[in-house]
Design a protein around this motif. Sequence first.
Motif, PDB file in Angstrom:
ATOM      1  N   GLY A  65      11.431  46.656 -28.553  1.00 19.52           N
ATOM      2  CA  GLY A  65      11.060  45.456 -27.824  1.00 19.52           C
ATOM      3  C   GLY A  65       9.822  44.741 -28.345  1.00 19.52           C
ATOM      4  O   GLY A  65       9.363  43.781 -27.732  1.00 19.52           O
ATOM      5  N   ASP A  66       9.286  45.184 -29.486  1.00 21.95           N
ATOM      6  CA  ASP A  66       8.065  44.576 -30.023  1.00 21.95           C
ATOM      7  C   ASP A  66       8.006  44.823 -31.529  1.00 21.95           C
ATOM      8  O   ASP A  66       7.913  45.977 -31.960  1.00 21.95           O
ATOM      9  CB  ASP A  66       6.838  45.194 -29.346  1.00 21.95           C
ATOM     10  N   PRO A  67       8.036  43.766 -32.341  1.00 24.17           N
ATOM     11  CA  PRO A  67       8.006  43.967 -33.792  1.00 24.17           C
ATOM     12  C   PRO A  67       6.713  44.611 -34.281  1.00 24.17           C
ATOM     13  O   PRO A  67       6.700  45.265 -35.321  1.00 24.17           O
ATOM     14  CB  PRO A  67       8.171  42.562 -34.363  1.00 24.17           C
ATOM     15  N   ALA A  68       5.630  44.462 -33.530  1.00 25.48           N
ATOM     16  CA  ALA A  68       4.343  45.039 -33.936  1.00 25.48           C
ATOM     17  C   ALA A  68       4.297  46.555 -33.736  1.00 25.48           C
ATOM     18  O   ALA A  68       3.337  47.202 -34.155  1.00 25.48           O
ATOM     19  CB  ALA A  68       3.204  44.379 -33.172  1.00 25.48           C
ATOM     20  N   GLN A  69       5.328  47.111 -33.129  1.00 27.21           N
ATOM     21  CA  GLN A  69       5.370  48.555 -32.898  1.00 27.21           C
ATOM     22  C   GLN A  69       6.065  49.306 -34.044  1.00 27.21           C
ATOM     23  O   GLN A  69       6.446  50.466 -33.904  1.00 27.21           O
ATOM     24  CB  GLN A  69       6.067  48.854 -31.566  1.00 27.21           C
ATOM     25  N   PHE A  70       6.196  48.652 -35.199  1.00 26.81           N
ATOM     26  CA  PHE A  70       6.806  49.288 -36.368  1.00 26.81           C
ATOM     27  C   PHE A  70       6.133  50.614 -36.692  1.00 26.81           C
ATOM     28  O   PHE A  70       6.747  51.532 -37.221  1.00 26.81           O
ATOM     29  CB  PHE A  70       6.732  48.358 -37.591  1.00 26.81           C
ATOM     30  N   TRP A  71       4.850  50.730 -36.377  1.00 23.07           N
ATOM     31  CA  TRP A  71       4.095  51.950 -36.679  1.00 23.07           C
ATOM     32  C   TRP A  71       4.640  53.152 -35.917  1.00 23.07           C
ATOM     33  O   TRP A  71       4.526  54.277 -36.376  1.00 23.07           O
ATOM     34  CB  TRP A  71       2.603  51.737 -36.414  1.00 23.07           C
ATOM     35  N   ARG A  72       5.258  52.919 -34.759  1.00 24.27           N
ATOM     36  CA  ARG A  72       5.872  54.033 -34.014  1.00 24.27           C
ATOM     37  C   ARG A  72       7.053  54.613 -34.808  1.00 24.27           C
ATOM     38  O   ARG A  72       7.281  55.805 -34.813  1.00 24.27           O
ATOM     39  CB  ARG A  72       6.324  53.586 -32.637  1.00 24.27           C
ATOM     40  N   VAL A  73       7.794  53.726 -35.485  1.00 26.14           N
ATOM     41  CA  VAL A  73       8.914  54.184 -36.312  1.00 26.14           C
ATOM     42  C   VAL A  73       8.368  54.948 -37.518  1.00 26.14           C
ATOM     43  O   VAL A  73       8.911  55.985 -37.896  1.00 26.14           O
ATOM     44  CB  VAL A  73       9.805  52.998 -36.742  1.00 26.14           C
ATOM     45  N   CYS A  74       7.277  54.457 -38.087  1.00 18.98           N
ATOM     46  CA  CYS A  74       6.644  55.179 -39.202  1.00 18.98           C
ATOM     47  C   CYS A  74       6.206  56.569 -38.747  1.00 18.98           C
ATOM     48  O   CYS A  74       6.462  57.568 -39.432  1.00 18.98           O
ATOM     49  CB  CYS A  74       5.447  54.401 -39.739  1.00 18.98           C
ATOM     50  N   ASP A  75       5.551  56.657 -37.591  1.00 14.58           N
ATOM     51  CA  ASP A  75       5.113  57.954 -37.064  1.00 14.58           C
ATOM     52  C   ASP A  75       6.300  58.892 -36.857  1.00 14.58           C
ATOM     53  O   ASP A  75       6.231  60.080 -37.179  1.00 14.58           O
ATOM     54  CB  ASP A  75       4.381  57.784 -35.727  1.00 14.58           C
ATOM     55  N   ALA A  76       7.400  58.360 -36.325  1.00 12.34           N
ATOM     56  CA  ALA A  76       8.581  59.183 -36.044  1.00 12.34           C
ATOM     57  C   ALA A  76       9.230  59.721 -37.314  1.00 12.34           C
ATOM     58  O   ALA A  76      10.010  60.674 -37.263  1.00 12.34           O
ATOM     59  CB  ALA A  76       9.601  58.381 -35.241  1.00 12.34           C
ATOM     60  N   ASN A  77       8.902  59.101 -38.452  1.00 10.61           N
ATOM     61  CA  ASN A  77       9.460  59.533 -39.734  1.00 10.61           C
ATOM     62  C   ASN A  77       8.409  60.130 -40.656  1.00 10.61           C
ATOM     63  O   ASN A  77       8.667  60.366 -41.831  1.00 10.61           O
ATOM     64  CB  ASN A  77      10.159  58.349 -40.408  1.00 10.61           C
ATOM     65  N   ALA A  78       7.216  60.338 -40.124  1.00 10.81           N
ATOM     66  CA  ALA A  78       6.104  60.962 -40.859  1.00 10.81           C
ATOM     67  C   ALA A  78       5.800  60.251 -42.176  1.00 10.81           C
ATOM     68  O   ALA A  78       5.618  60.881 -43.211  1.00 10.81           O
ATOM     69  CB  ALA A  78       6.366  62.441 -41.087  1.00 10.81           C
ATOM     70  N   VAL A  79       5.750  58.912 -42.116  1.00 11.76           N
ATOM     71  CA  VAL A  79       5.368  58.142 -43.295  1.00 11.76           C
ATOM     72  C   VAL A  79       4.173  57.263 -42.958  1.00 11.76           C
ATOM     73  O   VAL A  79       3.987  56.852 -41.814  1.00 11.76           O
ATOM     74  CB  VAL A  79       6.519  57.263 -43.844  1.00 11.76           C
ATOM     75  N   LEU A  80       3.355  56.978 -43.963  1.00  9.74           N
ATOM     76  CA  LEU A  80       2.195  56.118 -43.777  1.00  9.74           C
ATOM     77  C   LEU A  80       2.485  54.668 -44.143  1.00  9.74           C
ATOM     78  O   LEU A  80       1.907  53.751 -43.588  1.00  9.74           O
ATOM     79  CB  LEU A  80       1.022  56.636 -44.617  1.00  9.74           C
ATOM     80  N   PRO A  82       5.143  51.576 -44.348  1.00 13.57           N
ATOM     81  CA  PRO A  82       6.435  51.123 -43.827  1.00 13.57           C
ATOM     82  C   PRO A  82       7.498  50.922 -44.907  1.00 13.57           C
ATOM     83  O   PRO A  82       8.684  51.169 -44.670  1.00 13.57           O
ATOM     84  CB  PRO A  82       6.097  49.787 -43.149  1.00 13.57           C
ATOM     85  N   GLU A  83       7.063  50.522 -46.111  1.00 13.61           N
ATOM     86  CA  GLU A  83       8.030  50.275 -47.194  1.00 13.61           C
ATOM     87  C   GLU A  83       8.843  51.522 -47.529  1.00 13.61           C
ATOM     88  O   GLU A  83       9.950  51.425 -48.052  1.00 13.61           O
ATOM     89  CB  GLU A  83       7.319  49.802 -48.464  1.00 13.61           C
ATOM     90  N   GLU A  84       8.283  52.692 -47.261  1.00 10.51           N
ATOM     91  CA  GLU A  84       8.998  53.937 -47.548  1.00 10.51           C
ATOM     92  C   GLU A  84      10.294  54.037 -46.752  1.00 10.51           C
ATOM     93  O   GLU A  84      11.230  54.710 -47.173  1.00 10.51           O
ATOM     94  CB  GLU A  84       8.124  55.149 -47.230  1.00 10.51           C
ATOM     95  N   LEU A  85      10.349  53.377 -45.599  1.00 14.62           N
ATOM     96  CA  LEU A  85      11.535  53.458 -44.746  1.00 14.62           C
ATOM     97  C   LEU A  85      12.578  52.405 -45.070  1.00 14.62           C
ATOM     98  O   LEU A  85      13.733  52.554 -44.715  1.00 14.62           O
ATOM     99  CB  LEU A  85      11.126  53.320 -43.274  1.00 14.62           C
ATOM    100  N   GLU A  86      12.172  51.341 -45.748  1.00 11.71           N
ATOM    101  CA  GLU A  86      13.067  50.223 -46.012  1.00 11.71           C
ATOM    102  C   GLU A  86      13.908  50.452 -47.258  1.00 11.71           C
ATOM    103  O   GLU A  86      13.911  49.653 -48.186  1.00 11.71           O
ATOM    104  CB  GLU A  86      12.257  48.924 -46.085  1.00 11.71           C
ATOM    105  N   GLU A  87      14.647  51.528 -47.240  1.00 16.32           N
ATOM    106  CA  GLU A  87      15.506  51.912 -48.362  1.00 16.32           C
ATOM    107  C   GLU A  87      16.952  51.919 -47.866  1.00 16.32           C
ATOM    108  O   GLU A  87      17.294  52.623 -46.910  1.00 16.32           O
ATOM    109  CB  GLU A  87      15.104  53.313 -48.828  1.00 16.32           C
ATOM    110  N   VAL A  88      17.784  51.088 -48.500  1.00 11.87           N
ATOM    111  CA  VAL A  88      19.181  50.968 -48.086  1.00 11.87           C
ATOM    112  C   VAL A  88      19.849  52.345 -48.086  1.00 11.87           C
ATOM    113  O   VAL A  88      19.728  53.113 -49.037  1.00 11.87           O
ATOM    114  CB  VAL A  88      19.943  49.991 -49.017  1.00 11.87           C
ATOM    115  N   GLY A  89      20.495  52.663 -46.979  1.00 13.12           N
ATOM    116  CA  GLY A  89      21.200  53.931 -46.839  1.00 13.12           C
ATOM    117  C   GLY A  89      20.373  55.027 -46.185  1.00 13.12           C
ATOM    118  O   GLY A  89      20.915  56.043 -45.768  1.00 13.12           O
ATOM    119  N   ARG A  90      19.080  54.819 -46.092  1.00 12.64           N
ATOM    120  CA  ARG A  90      18.221  55.844 -45.492  1.00 12.64           C
ATOM    121  C   ARG A  90      18.409  55.871 -43.974  1.00 12.64           C
ATOM    122  O   ARG A  90      18.453  54.837 -43.325  1.00 12.64           O
ATOM    123  CB  ARG A  90      16.758  55.573 -45.811  1.00 12.64           C
TER     124      ARG A  90
END
Length: 99
Positions: A65-80, A82-90
């Motif tokens: 519900g908030d684009p600024a909360q992208f950091w929560r997705v990073c935390d949930a995937n243990a990455v610092l 965000p670009e690390e998550l933007e990989e097609v198929g991941r």
Amino acid sequence: MFDPSSRYYPLPTATLTRRDADGREREVRYVRRRFLPPLSASTLLLEHRFTQGERLDNLSARYLGDPAQFWRVCDANAVLQPEELEEVGRSIRVAMPEV
């Protein structure tokens, strides 16, 4: 100092006294370091497979519900970075922290 929805909001501040080149002392206030929370500290909402053209902020808006909360997705995937998550198929985890 930070918005309540910021990842830095709950962090304590500290003060360091420094001596300038001219010999005067000054206080520098800073926010203490933030560490990634353990994966067990969140509740998995869903897993999402990243597709071509998607962006993490758009996924955060859709699922959290908030684009600024992208950091929560990073935390949930243990990455610092965000670009690390933007990989097609991941497959990425979308989670909310335990309160």
